[in-house]
Design an enzyme around this catalytic site. Sequence first.
Site, PDB file in Angstrom:
ATOM      1  N   LYS A   1       0.869  -1.191   0.000  1.00 48.19           N
ATOM      2  CA  LYS A   1       0.000   0.000   0.000  1.00 48.19           C
ATOM      3  C   LYS A   1       0.901   1.235   0.000  1.00 48.19           C
ATOM      4  CE  LYS A   1      -3.970   1.703   2.737  1.00 48.19           C
ATOM      5  NZ  LYS A   1      -4.889   1.361   3.834  1.00 48.19           N
TER       6      LYS A   1
ATOM      7  N   SER B   1      -9.941   1.088   2.835  1.00 52.65           N
ATOM      8  CA  SER B   1      -9.110   1.903   1.978  1.00 52.65           C
ATOM      9  C   SER B   1      -8.033   1.129   1.217  1.00 52.65           C
ATOM     10  CB  SER B   1      -8.438   2.988   2.817  1.00 52.65           C
ATOM     11  OG  SER B   1      -7.544   2.411   3.765  1.00 52.65           O
TER      12      SER B   1
ATOM     13  N   SER C   1      -9.943  -1.363   6.960  1.00 53.25           N
ATOM     14  CA  SER C   1      -9.405  -1.181   5.608  1.00 53.25           C
ATOM     15  C   SER C   1      -8.638  -2.355   5.011  1.00 53.25           C
ATOM     16  CB  SER C   1      -8.500   0.046   5.579  1.00 53.25           C
ATOM     17  OG  SER C   1      -9.294   1.193   5.485  1.00 53.25           O
TER      18      SER C   1
HETATM   19  N1  GLN Z   1     -13.490   3.023   6.369  1.00 51.99           N
HETATM   20  C1  GLN Z   1     -12.868   3.442   7.576  1.00 51.99           C
HETATM   21  C2  GLN Z   1     -12.599   4.926   7.550  1.00 51.99           C
HETATM   22  O1  GLN Z   1     -12.796   5.529   6.530  1.00 51.99           O
HETATM   23  C3  GLN Z   1     -11.622   2.655   7.833  1.00 51.99           C
HETATM   24  C4  GLN Z   1     -10.375   3.222   7.290  1.00 51.99           C
HETATM   25  C5  GLN Z   1      -9.164   2.395   7.573  1.00 51.99           C
HETATM   26  O2  GLN Z   1      -9.244   1.315   8.163  1.00 51.99           O
HETATM   27  N2  GLN Z   1      -8.019   2.913   7.190  1.00 51.99           N
HETATM   28  O3  GLN Z   1     -12.222   5.487   8.541  1.00 51.99           O
END
Ligand code: GLN
Length: 483
Positions: free
Chosen positions: A77, A152, A176
């Site tokens: 990532k 994400s 994410s």
């Molecule tokens: N969808 C969650 C957010 O937008 C999780 C994001 C993540 O785990 N980085 O905060």
Amino acid sequence: MKLNELTIKEAVEGLKGKKFSSVEITQACLDQIEKHNSEINAFIAVNEHALDEARRADEIRESDSNSPLLGVPIALKDIYMTKGLRTTAASKVLENYIPQYDATVVRKLKDAGAVILGKLNHDAWAHGASGENSDFGPTKNPWNTDYVPGGSSSGSAAAVALNMTIAASGTDTGGSIRQPASFTNTVGLKPTYGLVSRYGIIAMASSLDSIGHLTKTVEDCAIYLNVTAGNDPMDATITKNRIPNYLEDLNKGVGGIKIGMPKEYLGSGLDPRIKENIEKVIKKFGELGAEMVEISLPHTEYGLACYYIIQPAEVSSNLARYDGIRYGYDRSYFGDEAVRRIILGTFTLSSGYYEAYYKKAMQVRTLIRQDFEKAFEKVDAIISPVSPTPPWKLGEKVDDPLKMYLSDAYTVIANLAGIPGLAVPSGFIQHQTFGAGFIGDLPRSDRGLPTGFQILGPQFSEKLLFRIGHAFEQTQERRICEI
Ligand code: GLN
């Protein structure tokens, strides 16, 4: 099977047995990236030295057969610092940022002999659940390109699903890794908070950030974690526990294991197709010899509210360092979602509101953690849906942040409690209704979309999660994504 379709385990065995070289397997991944990345947009950048690294791995192979990932291509990532390789956090703010050092996990992967293929797309700063918040454009779901791959860690999931890489790393602050894994038929591990070093990973919300992996199988996830877990003097929150061999109990099955199913997780808001799928998973575990027990996690309903106070508060603090003076562009380059979180977080931390919001949320966080402590007195592990819905269409929720936040309902809880969660594929869900016929007869875009479930366990129970996940995975057929 094509070389890029191999699992870590198969790649390691083949490389050791000299059935193929690291150059060949790396080239197969690069070819797949070349063929599909313009459509899927999983990679922000390909490492131009990948083939050189593979060549070096092949040379080292002559004198070293102990490095656990020697010659295996993996991708990261784009929130992992990579020395000399641009790292953007998928944001324009860091569009030209070249790190001076490697994140601890990157160093560990390199020490283990892995070949770094490149940097993967994601929602900017890891804010999002669909991959659409990236300043480098959205990633598409390789199973059906009209749909989101989740987020994400969107690029990590899509790249593993489409065999552009053998495995990938991601981050999970509120789901994410697990959610994109479940949207793409891949396995995703959010380890216990403090098990894998956060040093050199661009911080989102420091008390929630977990560094984990997306792989093709549960076994691969265990092999990967064996390399990355534990030991880092650069991260003060890292565990001092002895790190076990995560492969040790993999084949022990689930006979006699008590698995809890929280009744709060099957309530309103759960798509009936996901409910049906999780009921099948429960039945399967029963057949495999596990003891299924209904449990209660009474503070579940406060999870999202609690997360969306604590997380933006920490985001606002972490993003304060991007002042355009030391590195990166100035704050006018932040996208809408980052600005929204900075404003929300600054508000809840401001004097007069701190007690009402942040402090309250921290108290509720303790209650959520205690829910799990009590539950784990009765059961060994818990299973639950990952996402309340199947993958949605690109564009469907992007203008409605609240709707997007709701999709995190089942995942944020593990981050608040600091416990591990393993997302395991559990089949495909039809997004349209069809008459009788074989799925193979349908056009590719009509074959349904992947879904998965998650296994949660007490802190540092990853070995048990792999054992449970592996037992289930053995009952499923592995499906190769073709485009
Ligand atoms: N969808 C969650 C957010 O937008 C999780 C994001 C993540 O785990 N980085 O905060």
